[in-house]
Design an enzyme around this catalytic site. Sequence first.
Site, PDB file in Angstrom:
ATOM      1  N   GLY A  11       0.841  -1.190   0.000  1.00 52.93           N
ATOM      2  CA  GLY A  11       0.000   0.000   0.000  1.00 52.93           C
ATOM      3  C   GLY A  11       0.877   1.241   0.000  1.00 52.93           C
ATOM      4  O   GLY A  11       1.725   1.408  -0.863  1.00 52.93           O
ATOM      5  N   GLY A  12       0.701   2.107   0.977  1.00 53.10           N
ATOM      6  CA  GLY A  12       1.487   3.330   1.012  1.00 53.10           C
ATOM      7  C   GLY A  12       1.186   4.217  -0.171  1.00 53.10           C
ATOM      8  O   GLY A  12       0.284   3.940  -0.982  1.00 53.10           O
ATOM      9  N   THR A  13       1.942   5.279  -0.291  1.00 49.23           N
ATOM     10  CA  THR A  13       1.720   6.219  -1.388  1.00 49.23           C
ATOM     11  C   THR A  13       1.869   5.536  -2.733  1.00 49.23           C
ATOM     12  O   THR A  13       1.041   5.723  -3.643  1.00 49.23           O
ATOM     13  CB  THR A  13       2.707   7.398  -1.293  1.00 49.23           C
ATOM     14  N   LYS A  77       3.525  24.260  -2.238  1.00 47.77           N
ATOM     15  CA  LYS A  77       4.969  24.290  -2.508  1.00 47.77           C
ATOM     16  C   LYS A  77       5.182  24.941  -3.867  1.00 47.77           C
ATOM     17  O   LYS A  77       4.685  24.448  -4.884  1.00 47.77           O
ATOM     18  CB  LYS A  77       5.526  22.874  -2.497  1.00 47.77           C
TER      19      LYS A  77
END
Length: 508
Positions: A11-13, A77
């Site tokens: 999973g994760g980003t 940003k």
Amino acid sequence: MSTFSIAIIGGGTAGWLVLNHIAHSVWSDKVSLTLIESPDIPSVGVGEGTVPSIRKSLQSFGISETDLIRRCDATFKQSIQFVNWLDANRHGRLNQYHHLFDAPNATWEPLIQHYLAEPELDFAHLVSAQASLCDELKGPKNITMAEYQGASSYAYHLNAAKFAQLLADNVKSKFKIEHVRANVVDASLFANGYIRSLHLDQGIGEQAFDFYVDCSGFESVLISKTLNVPLVDVSDTLLVNKAIVTQVPTSLDSEIPPYTKATAHQAGWIWDIALTERRGVGFVYSDNHLDNEQAAQKLDRYLQGKLADLPHRTIDMKVGFRQQFWKNNCVAMGLAQGFLEPIEATSILLTDMAGEYLAQRLPTATNALPMLQKRFNDTMSYAWERVVEFAKLHYLLSDREDSAFWKDNRAAHSIPDELASRLALWQQYPPSTQDFFSRYEVFNAENYLYVMYGMKFKSKPGSLSIEQRRHLVNIQEQLETYRQQLVKAMPSHRELINKIHQYGLQKQ
């Protein structure tokens, strides 16, 4: 009717970002999508910076920018500010520069020639009004602008764990996704080397799929441990190999810099990323030039003696990328593809780019795999090589003499041949769009211009005709007028974030 089954491992980003790309591009009853996520492995949590291209992806996924800001502690940003990357005694106040996200003014040549004739000028301020937005801590848009639209180009700083959850919620709410929480403990292969099945814990057992996307991070459980694809080691080019990372709480009324701050030190550099309620700070360094205790002392000094009071950890960085990104019926994504240091936010950038490319050429039948594999590997190898060169550029242009680290970064054997060739050309002629012929360059002429001339690289000045000089005066007058109008019109960064949390942005 046969179904082509695809498994995303991790999973994760990376996993959820790639799954969003795939689902939004190829979803049909003929394709089944399963994401297998370990319940035991936390997110690395380093990649909190993005680049402007992420906006296009998020918009295509149907994710609200308002939700992104609210749910992910996100801030805007507009630049990376590089500090102390040059000799402080030699350059004084000019020992900092912005790598802006706005491209330089459309008419590059007169402005560049003006800079080359007067190198004491600040390049970013000369060619773009966005530098002043950064100086004044202004946002890139106001509350009346539609989602993903701005007065200047921008990306985000965000909480990586919350970002992954937002991506997961988005794709699961729109598509039929099987989400399995288990660890891959083994994998079986066919005689031809293709992956036949996975062996999962949690009492699940053996599961077979047609195609596998390895997003398992540094573990690389399929592309490395099962298929034995080695890393191309680039540690002789990019010398940093460790990072100490921490999070610093901030007050809700503190100003928020609309840029990443990257401060160079004796044997590396410190990133400083401001979210709504904390700063993500990390010291990237070479343990061949600085021991771990010295590194911790330098980070502690940067944090004004507060490191001992903050949870922190050290990350080993094996710098390189896969010799093959796609082998047989498995493709690697995210950190499983490889890892370079976090300068210029390349990790999420490459994952987003590779995920989109895979989704556009995703196999839906086994007989298409060999042809797609070669094309993907050629494209991604080219992209990774160019990213290595751009990261290296930041170091080799430094004229710092205070440590072996900076001197070693300028050693001829550490400079990639293609980069050395380009720099030789750019000593005679400034970079132009003609030097960047592939859409997979990742970083283009404007990116090189900001870094090279921010670090006082010397190209041979050309001459301007009388007409070009007149034009230059007009450009500068117009840019100064626009600069004043823009700074006046944009709210402070903190004010903008607060208003988005309170009111939300306009839908498109």
